[in-house]
Design a protein around this motif. Structure first.
Motif, PDB file in Angstrom:
ATOM      1  N   LEU A  37      -4.114  14.458 -10.150  1.00  0.00           N
ATOM      2  CA  LEU A  37      -4.246  13.997  -8.773  1.00  0.00           C
ATOM      3  C   LEU A  37      -4.286  12.481  -8.786  1.00  0.00           C
ATOM      4  CD1 LEU A  37      -5.000  14.519  -5.716  1.00  0.00           C
ATOM      5  CD2 LEU A  37      -7.375  14.304  -6.467  1.00  0.00           C
ATOM      6  N   THR A  38      -3.465  11.863  -7.940  1.00  0.00           N
ATOM      7  CA  THR A  38      -3.511  10.414  -7.754  1.00  0.00           C
ATOM      8  C   THR A  38      -3.992  10.167  -6.340  1.00  0.00           C
ATOM      9  OG1 THR A  38      -1.693  10.089  -9.295  1.00  0.00           O
ATOM     10  CG2 THR A  38      -2.205   8.257  -7.804  1.00  0.00           C
ATOM     11  N   TYR A  44      -6.419  11.188 -11.789  1.00  0.00           N
ATOM     12  CA  TYR A  44      -7.396  12.065 -12.438  1.00  0.00           C
ATOM     13  C   TYR A  44      -6.653  13.242 -13.047  1.00  0.00           C
ATOM     14  CZ  TYR A  44     -10.497   9.343  -9.479  1.00  0.00           C
ATOM     15  OH  TYR A  44     -11.151   8.311  -8.866  1.00  0.00           O
ATOM     16  N   ASP A  45      -7.055  13.636 -14.256  1.00  0.00           N
ATOM     17  CA  ASP A  45      -6.374  14.723 -14.965  1.00  0.00           C
ATOM     18  C   ASP A  45      -7.078  16.063 -14.855  1.00  0.00           C
ATOM     19  OD1 ASP A  45      -4.263  13.118 -15.857  1.00  0.00           O
ATOM     20  OD2 ASP A  45      -5.482  12.366 -17.502  1.00  0.00           O
ATOM     21  N   GLU A  70      -5.661   4.840   0.461  1.00  0.00           N
ATOM     22  CA  GLU A  70      -4.254   4.844   0.072  1.00  0.00           C
ATOM     23  C   GLU A  70      -3.681   6.252  -0.073  1.00  0.00           C
ATOM     24  OE1 GLU A  70      -3.602   2.417  -3.364  1.00  0.00           O
ATOM     25  OE2 GLU A  70      -4.976   0.877  -2.649  1.00  0.00           O
ATOM     26  N   ALA A  71      -2.387   6.297  -0.397  1.00  0.00           N
ATOM     27  CA  ALA A  71      -1.620   7.539  -0.530  1.00  0.00           C
ATOM     28  C   ALA A  71      -2.226   8.493  -1.552  1.00  0.00           C
ATOM     29  CB  ALA A  71      -0.186   7.216  -0.910  1.00  0.00           C
ATOM     30  N   ILE A  72      -1.871   9.765  -1.392  1.00  0.00           N
ATOM     31  CA  ILE A  72      -2.365  10.840  -2.249  1.00  0.00           C
ATOM     32  C   ILE A  72      -1.163  11.556  -2.849  1.00  0.00           C
ATOM     33  CG2 ILE A  72      -3.651  13.008  -2.311  1.00  0.00           C
ATOM     34  CD1 ILE A  72      -5.093  11.958   0.255  1.00  0.00           C
ATOM     35  N   GLY A  73      -1.222  11.852  -4.133  1.00  0.00           N
ATOM     36  CA  GLY A  73      -0.149  12.598  -4.789  1.00  0.00           C
ATOM     37  C   GLY A  73      -0.717  13.551  -5.814  1.00  0.00           C
ATOM     38  N   CYS A  99       1.938  12.393  -0.427  1.00  0.00           N
ATOM     39  CA  CYS A  99       1.637  12.866   0.925  1.00  0.00           C
ATOM     40  C   CYS A  99       1.163  11.681   1.739  1.00  0.00           C
ATOM     41  CB  CYS A  99       0.540  13.922   0.861  1.00  0.00           C
ATOM     42  SG  CYS A  99      -0.092  14.379   2.470  1.00  0.00           S
ATOM     43  N   THR A 100       1.850  11.382   2.814  1.00  0.00           N
ATOM     44  CA  THR A 100       1.460  10.259   3.665  1.00  0.00           C
ATOM     45  C   THR A 100       1.492  10.719   5.106  1.00  0.00           C
ATOM     46  OG1 THR A 100       3.727   9.474   3.751  1.00  0.00           O
ATOM     47  CG2 THR A 100       2.323   8.507   2.062  1.00  0.00           C
TER      48      THR A 100
END
Length: 103
Positions: A37-38, A44-45, A70-73, A99-100
């Motif tokens: 997850l970013t 984070y792993d 900020e953005a989430i991926g 995802c924005t």
């Protein structure tokens, strides 16, 4: 020459045929969740982490509750639960998979 199968043998044959068909078609598909997850510029792993307005509780679930950053991926499948108002700053999104969304 004719072959006569008993009811039991027919069921065994059917079971083997179905198993072969599942293997050929790739078998059942299950979502394994996200591998990483970013969020807010940090990657984070493993799940079980959280920050201001967010919590990655398990591999396939992210909850946003008052998130404004900020953005989430994610690498993989991820269900996002939204609670309250959340704002994602799309200006920081560099990856098309991010995802924005703004409310």
């Amino acid at each position: 020459m004719s072959v006569v199968f008993s009811s039991h043998h027919r069921l065994q044959f059917l079971f083997v045929a179905m198993a072969c068909l599942c293997v050929l078609l790739g078998g059942p598909s299950y979502a394994a969740g996200a591998d990483s997850l970013t969020i807010a510029g940090q990657t984070y792993d493993e799940p079980g982490v959280s920050g201001t307005g967010w919590a990655w509780t398990d591999a396939d679930h992210l909850q946003l509750n008052g998130y404004a950053d900020e953005a989430i991926g994610a690498e993989g499948d991820l269900v996002v639960t939204l609670v309250g108002q959340n704002v994602v700053d799309e200006a920081q999104a560099e990856d098309a998979d991010m995802c924005t969304r703004r409310p």
